[in-house]
Structure formats: C-alpha cells, structure tokens
Scaffold this motif. Structure first.
Motif, short mmCIF file in Angstrom:
data_model
loop_
_atom_site.label_atom_id
_atom_site.label_comp_id
_atom_site.label_asym_id
_atom_site.label_seq_id
_atom_site.Cartn_x
_atom_site.Cartn_y
_atom_site.Cartn_z
N ARG A 90 -14.55 -7.68 14.82
CA ARG A 90 -15.31 -8.30 13.73
C ARG A 90 -15.03 -9.81 13.66
N CYS A 91 -13.79 -10.19 13.87
CA CYS A 91 -13.40 -11.60 13.74
C CYS A 91 -14.07 -12.50 14.78
N LYS A 92 -14.51 -11.91 15.88
CA LYS A 92 -15.23 -12.70 16.88
C LYS A 92 -16.55 -13.20 16.30
N LYS A 93 -17.14 -12.41 15.40
CA LYS A 93 -18.41 -12.78 14.78
C LYS A 93 -18.21 -13.45 13.43
N PHE A 94 -17.18 -12.98 12.70
CA PHE A 94 -16.89 -13.51 11.37
C PHE A 94 -15.42 -13.92 11.32
N PRO A 95 -15.10 -15.12 11.79
CA PRO A 95 -13.69 -15.54 11.93
C PRO A 95 -12.91 -15.58 10.62
N ASN A 96 -13.60 -15.75 9.48
CA ASN A 96 -12.90 -15.85 8.20
C ASN A 96 -12.75 -14.52 7.48
N SER A 97 -12.96 -13.43 8.20
CA SER A 97 -12.84 -12.10 7.58
C SER A 97 -11.42 -11.86 7.06
N ILE A 98 -11.33 -11.19 5.92
CA ILE A 98 -10.02 -10.83 5.35
C ILE A 98 -9.51 -9.58 6.05
N HIS A 99 -8.25 -9.61 6.45
CA HIS A 99 -7.66 -8.45 7.13
C HIS A 99 -7.65 -7.24 6.19
N PRO A 100 -8.07 -6.07 6.67
CA PRO A 100 -8.08 -4.89 5.80
C PRO A 100 -6.68 -4.50 5.33
N VAL A 101 -6.65 -3.91 4.16
CA VAL A 101 -5.44 -3.24 3.69
C VAL A 101 -5.73 -1.75 3.67
N TYR A 102 -4.65 -0.95 3.74
CA TYR A 102 -4.82 0.49 3.94
C TYR A 102 -4.08 1.29 2.89
N VAL A 103 -4.63 2.47 2.65
CA VAL A 103 -4.01 3.46 1.76
C VAL A 103 -3.79 4.72 2.57
N ILE A 104 -2.58 5.26 2.50
CA ILE A 104 -2.26 6.50 3.21
C ILE A 104 -1.69 7.50 2.21
N GLY A 105 -1.32 8.66 2.70
CA GLY A 105 -0.70 9.66 1.84
C GLY A 105 -1.32 11.02 2.05
N SER A 106 -0.51 12.05 1.82
CA SER A 106 -0.96 13.41 2.12
C SER A 106 -1.32 14.22 0.88
N GLU A 107 -0.95 13.75 -0.32
CA GLU A 107 -1.23 14.51 -1.53
C GLU A 107 -2.53 14.00 -2.13
N VAL A 108 -3.63 14.32 -1.46
CA VAL A 108 -4.92 13.75 -1.81
C VAL A 108 -5.80 14.82 -2.45
N PRO A 109 -6.24 14.62 -3.70
CA PRO A 109 -7.19 15.56 -4.29
C PRO A 109 -8.51 15.50 -3.52
N ILE A 110 -9.32 16.55 -3.63
CA ILE A 110 -10.62 16.54 -2.97
C ILE A 110 -11.49 15.46 -3.60
N PRO A 111 -12.44 14.89 -2.84
CA PRO A 111 -13.31 13.86 -3.41
C PRO A 111 -14.01 14.35 -4.67
N GLY A 112 -13.97 13.52 -5.70
CA GLY A 112 -14.61 13.90 -6.96
C GLY A 112 -13.71 14.66 -7.89
N GLY A 113 -12.50 15.00 -7.43
CA GLY A 113 -11.57 15.70 -8.29
C GLY A 113 -11.89 17.16 -8.43
N GLU A 114 -11.11 17.85 -9.18
CA GLU A 114 -11.27 19.23 -9.59
C GLU A 114 -10.04 20.05 -9.23
N TYR A 115 -9.52 20.71 -10.24
CA TYR A 115 -8.44 21.65 -10.01
C TYR A 115 -8.72 22.90 -10.83
N ASP A 116 -8.04 23.98 -10.50
CA ASP A 116 -8.23 25.24 -11.18
C ASP A 116 -7.36 25.25 -12.43
N GLU A 117 -7.99 25.50 -13.59
CA GLU A 117 -7.24 25.49 -14.84
C GLU A 117 -6.10 26.51 -14.83
N LYS A 118 -6.22 27.51 -13.98
CA LYS A 118 -5.19 28.56 -13.92
C LYS A 118 -3.98 28.13 -13.10
N GLU A 119 -4.13 27.07 -12.33
CA GLU A 119 -3.04 26.61 -11.48
C GLU A 119 -2.21 25.54 -12.16
#
Length: 432
Positions: A165-194
């Motif tokens: 990307r920087c070859k075309k847009f030299p002033n691009s901001i370097h990405p930052v990242y989020v990691i982690g394994s305890e990820v709820p499903i997209p949009g949320g939702e859990y079982d009230e019984k759990e």
C-alpha cells in the motif's frame, strides 16, 4: 504519523483513563448520525465492519473492503465530516465466514480478506482466529497455540500488504492490531442459562506468552509496537432477552494484571446496552476500546417503529401508509436465514424477538432496497404532516425536551437523535 489509538495508550500511561468507542455498523442512517455527532469535535472516529458484512465475496452488504471505504467516505462527504478523522476498522477479520471449510481453504480466504482490508486503508485490524474450522476437532476447545499460529499467519499478510500500500500511498498510517482468543460471536449473544465467565489473568498472560513466542519464531521481534489490544471477556454480554451488566469487582484480578503491560489495553466486545456509568468504569479499568453495534441499529429500529405508530394515527388511508412494522415482519418471515437459528420459542415469542430482541437481527434486512423504500415512504408521510408536539412526547419521551427546541426537525433527524443518544453514552465513557 502516529496512529490515533496509540495516543490513547500514551494518555493512559500518564494516568488519564482514555478510550475510544468502536462503532461497528454499516447502516447508512446510523453512520450519518455518528459522524454528525462528532462533526464539530476534533476527535477521531473509529468505524468498523465485520467479515460478515464486508468481504471479498460481498458479505451481506454486498461490498468488498474497498467498496465499504467508498461507501463510508460518501456518507462522510454528505455530512461534511473530514475523512482523515475516520479510523477504518476490520472486526472479526479472519476465517469466520469460512469456518465450515477445511483449514487451508478457510485460511487462504482469511488471508485474502485481511490483505484487501489493509490495501484499502483499514488501519485497525482485529485478527480473529478463535473459531473452529471444518477440519478441527469439534469435541475440543481450540488451543491457544493454534489460534496464535493462525493469527500470526494473518499478521504476516497484513504487514506485506501494508508495504504494498505504501508504494501507492506513502503517508499511510501503519495498522494496529487486536488479538485474543476469548472473542464473543459477532453481534454478541449468550445463553441466559449459562454462567458468564470473566477472562482469568492467567489466560490473558498465556495469550501474550504464546503469541510472543510464535511471533518470534516467525521473525517478528518488535511486533508489540503494532499490537495495541487483547480481546477479553470483562463480564459484559447480552442475549435476546437479557443484559449482563459490568461488575468491576468480578474483573478486578484481570484488570490489575493489565498494569504489567503498559503497551496494551483491553478491547471489550458486546458492550451494547451498558449504562454510561458502567461503560466509564470499563474504560477506567482498562477496557479502553468499547465495541458497540446492535444497540445502534436497535435505536434505529426503535425510532422507525415509533414513527410508524405516529403514521398509523395521522394517515387514515391504509394504502398511503408505509406500514413499516408490518412490512419488516413480512420480509423477515419470508427470508428467515438471518434470524431463524437465533430466535427460539413459540410463534409469538419468535415474533417478539424479531421485533424487540437485543441482538437485533432486523439489522441484517435494513440494507434491502424494498425496506429502504418503505423507510423513505414513512419519512415522507411524517414530514408531510404537522405532528403535534404531544405525539412526540408520547412516542419519543426520552427525546421530548430536545425535540421541543427543534420543532422543525424532520423524521429522519428524529431517528438520528435517537441513535445519537447511544453515541452520547460512549462519548461520555471515554472522556477524561
């Protein structure tokens, strides 16, 4: 140029509990409302889309990552919002959409997705490899080792794409990242019984330790300059019927452990429907990235329903009414794919969930042309009549005082004010 989210980390290390909302939505009315809310501030606005919404095959928005950028920038131009203040975020980008495929196919699709996102200018990437794939043993929890190995593969692709990307847009901001394994499903939702279990301090440290080792094995020694957050479960979630409120005592051990890692914050998913006070407590405790999605489209749907009730009273000819509530129900019944496996119970219970569930599966239908035609008809019907202020008080009691001073507001603005009230809660939470 320093990434705006890194500036938040710097403030936190100076003792200022700063944070940023992550608005995860693709709805045009909601996006207008968010950008209008921040129009006269100088703050960056983080807008994210999920892999379900946007991917190389279109997603339910029928958009690729670059299509979404153009779509969002067009909305920004309409509002008059500076595009350079928008942080583009990729949420749950990984093999999520292809989880039923075998590992090689799923991961190749995931690599192409993150590559396209970085090339399109997304600068905050959630590398989500927490899901089981088609060739994984479904009887076992996916190991942190496998999650990290797949996450590092995606990171490598992102870094290569950024160089391209920087070859075309030299002033691009370097990405930052989020990691982690305890990820709820997209949009949320859990079982009230759990029971909702807060991430343990041990598991948090284990995630860092394993990722660090695998990063180094792949030649990435300075990677923590770019990784700014770990997704954890701080004890917040919602379901169709229930909201699990944040309790800082339950997450005390986890949040205290974060002090040992000043280069990181927590990212909290499914923070929707938390009170402003609870959201602020989360930011103070280190959950500095507050992701919200369904609460925004719920506010949209809520506003549209209230206008529909007004319409029923002021438009006596049924053929001239939009009958938005009834039409949305008809569309959802005839196209059940996006709600059927999420809503359970008898017919009445499923009907009420289609309308009022906190998970708001109706958001998957709001981009349809026929739905938008009915929304526009609803707005036209409201705007062509003089709505008594007393009806506004009846159907929008929380907005009455604000609407009283804006008696000329049109129907769309009324709905956007309802959405902005949600945005206001998050803005309050992240302010010092």
């Amino acid at each position: 140029m320093k990434h705006p989210i890194k500036k938040i980390l710097e403030k936190r290390n100076l003792g200022m509990p700063s944070g940023i909302p992550s608005f995860c939505t693709s709805n045009s009315i909601v996006l207008e409302a968010i950008l209008e809310y921040y129009l006269y501030s100088e703050e960056p606005v983080l807008i994210e889309c999920t892999a379900n919404q946007v991917n190389q095959y279109g997603g339910y928005m029928n958009m690729t990552p670059s299509d979404f950028v153009e779509y969002l920038h067009n909305i920004a131009d309409k509002v008059g919002f500076p595009k350079d203040r928008i942080i583009l975020g990729a949420d749950h980008f990984g093999p999520l959409v292809w989880a039923d495929k075998e590992e090689n196919e799923a991961m190749e699709n995931a690599k192409e997705l993150v590559r396209l996102a970085v090339l399109a200018g997304y600068s905050k990437i959630h590398l989500d490899t927490s899901m089981l794939l088609g060739t994984d043993d479904i009887s076992k929890r996916l190991s942190d080792e496998i999650i990290a190995k797949r996450g590092v593969e995606l990171y490598k692709v992102c870094e290569e794409a950024f160089i391209e990307r920087c070859k075309k847009f030299p002033n691009s901001i370097h990405p930052v990242y989020v990691i982690g394994s305890e990820v709820p499903i997209p949009g949320g939702e859990y079982d009230e019984k759990e029971t909702l279990n807060v991430t343990s301090a041990k598991d948090f440290e284990n995630t860092i330790r394993i990722y660090d080792r695998i990063f180094k094995e792949n030649g990435f020694d300075d990677v923590w300059e770019n990784i700014i957050a770990i997704v954890v479960q701080p004890g917040v979630e919602f379901s169709n019927y229930d909201i699990h409120d944040y309790n800082r005592n339950e997450s005390l051990e986890l949040c205290e452990k974060l002090y040992e890692y000043p280069f990181l914050v927590f990212e909290g998913h499914s923070t929707d429907y938390q009170s402003p006070i609870k959201l602020k407590e989360m930011v103070e405790d280190g959950v500095a990235i507050l992701k919200v999605g369904p609460a925004l489209t719920y506010a949209l749907r809520e506003g549209l329903f209230s206008l529909s009730l007004i319409e029923k009273e002021i438009i006596k000819d049924d053929d001239k009414r939009s009958n938005f509530i009834e039409f949305l129900e008809e569309v959802m019944i005839n196209n059940p794919k996006d709600w059927k496996k999420y809503y359970q119970g008898n017919e009445l219970e499923k009907e009420l969930q289609r309308k009022y569930s906190f998970s708001d599966r109706s958001r998957y239908y709001m981009a349809r042309q026929d739905i938008n035609e009915h929304i526009n008809q609803l707005f036209e019907n409201i705007d062509s009549n003089n709505i008594p202020l007393g009806m506004i008080k009846q159907y929008f009691p929380n907005l009455f005082l604000e609407m009283k001073s804006q008696q000329n507001s049109n129907a769309k603005n009324i709905v956007k004010i309802n959405i902005k009230n949600v945005v206001k809660d998050y803005d309050y939470a992240v302010k010092n």
